[in-house]
Design a protein around this motif. Sequence first.
Motif, mmCIF file in Angstrom:
data_model
loop_
_atom_site.group_PDB
_atom_site.id
_atom_site.type_symbol
_atom_site.label_atom_id
_atom_site.label_comp_id
_atom_site.label_asym_id
_atom_site.label_seq_id
_atom_site.Cartn_x
_atom_site.Cartn_y
_atom_site.Cartn_z
ATOM 1 N N THR A 67 -1.912 6.605 6.035
ATOM 2 C CA THR A 67 -2.653 6.891 6.053
ATOM 3 C C THR A 67 -4.201 5.156 5.603
ATOM 4 O OG1 THR A 67 -3.193 7.157 3.990
ATOM 5 C CG2 THR A 67 -3.432 8.795 5.428
ATOM 6 N N GLU A 68 -3.058 4.811 4.844
ATOM 7 C CA GLU A 68 -3.345 2.846 4.910
ATOM 8 C C GLU A 68 -3.447 2.049 6.156
ATOM 9 O OE1 GLU A 68 -2.918 -0.389 1.679
ATOM 10 O OE2 GLU A 68 -1.514 0.948 2.229
ATOM 11 N N SER A 69 -2.679 2.635 6.618
ATOM 12 C CA SER A 69 -2.331 2.132 7.801
ATOM 13 C C SER A 69 -3.366 2.189 9.175
ATOM 14 C CB SER A 69 -0.071 1.938 8.798
ATOM 15 O OG SER A 69 0.451 1.545 8.021
ATOM 16 N N VAL A 86 -10.949 7.460 6.528
ATOM 17 C CA VAL A 86 -9.450 7.782 6.240
ATOM 18 C C VAL A 86 -8.710 6.548 4.894
ATOM 19 C CG1 VAL A 86 -7.153 6.708 7.260
ATOM 20 C CG2 VAL A 86 -8.642 7.793 8.674
ATOM 21 N N LEU A 87 -9.992 5.926 4.388
ATOM 22 C CA LEU A 87 -9.686 5.101 3.463
ATOM 23 C C LEU A 87 -9.579 6.107 2.141
ATOM 24 C CD1 LEU A 87 -8.517 2.142 2.561
ATOM 25 C CD2 LEU A 87 -10.624 0.974 2.592
ATOM 26 N N HIS A 88 -11.032 6.369 2.329
ATOM 27 C CA HIS A 88 -10.572 8.043 1.177
ATOM 28 C C HIS A 88 -10.061 8.587 1.004
ATOM 29 C CE1 HIS A 88 -13.080 10.823 -1.992
ATOM 30 N NE2 HIS A 88 -12.451 11.024 -1.356
ATOM 31 N N SER A 89 -9.361 9.401 1.995
ATOM 32 C CA SER A 89 -7.884 9.946 1.636
ATOM 33 C C SER A 89 -6.896 8.987 1.488
ATOM 34 C CB SER A 89 -7.632 10.272 3.094
ATOM 35 O OG SER A 89 -6.508 11.372 3.558
ATOM 36 N N HIS A 90 -6.783 7.820 2.140
ATOM 37 C CA HIS A 90 -5.672 7.144 1.535
ATOM 38 C C HIS A 90 -5.053 6.629 -0.264
ATOM 39 C CE1 HIS A 90 -3.027 3.929 -0.375
ATOM 40 N NE2 HIS A 90 -4.238 2.735 -0.211
#
Length: 188
Positions: free
Chosen positions: A50-52, A134-138
């Motif tokens: 997720t970071e990528s 996505v960053l929140h999910s990361h």
Amino acid sequence: MSESFEVPSPHEHHVEHAHRSGDRFAGKIAVMTAIMATVGAMLSYQAGSTESEAAMDKNNAAIKKTEASNQWNYYQAKSSRENLADLASHIPGLDAAHYTAEVQRYKADKEAARAKAEALEAQAQEWDEKSERVLHSHHRWAQAMMAIQMAISLAAITLLTRKEWLQKVSYGAGGVSVVLGVMAWLHL
């Protein structure tokens, strides 16, 4: 002549000793530690993935912002040419009809550039918003990873101290990790 020596860690020594003596407490902790390590590996993969993805989405947003900026520059150039053509249409001795037609052409070009720039800005905004989601999910995946690492550490301490209350705390940290992982998976 080379000889290799293996020096087992106190944890390995304790597990081996417990295994030989049929210590069920140590066996349960060892199995749970292995399960938690497996869960930790999956959480770690998801956190990295997720970071990528967030970085790629942010990159796509930057590309769209650059394309929009290029369109606004094109709009500005057409606006300048429109102004020059309008000025030329009022100068005596020049073909006013030609320059009036040029003004209309530049206006049309300008509007097309404006529409394209605004569309690109909207796409950039969409990529930025996706990146933030996505960053929140990361961050949730990373929190879950941290909790499982704490659970594994507590399990090792439990094995050495043989404190059952610490075993419950370790399992609790593992449970928190699973809850955080589910929240990440559900994008909460």
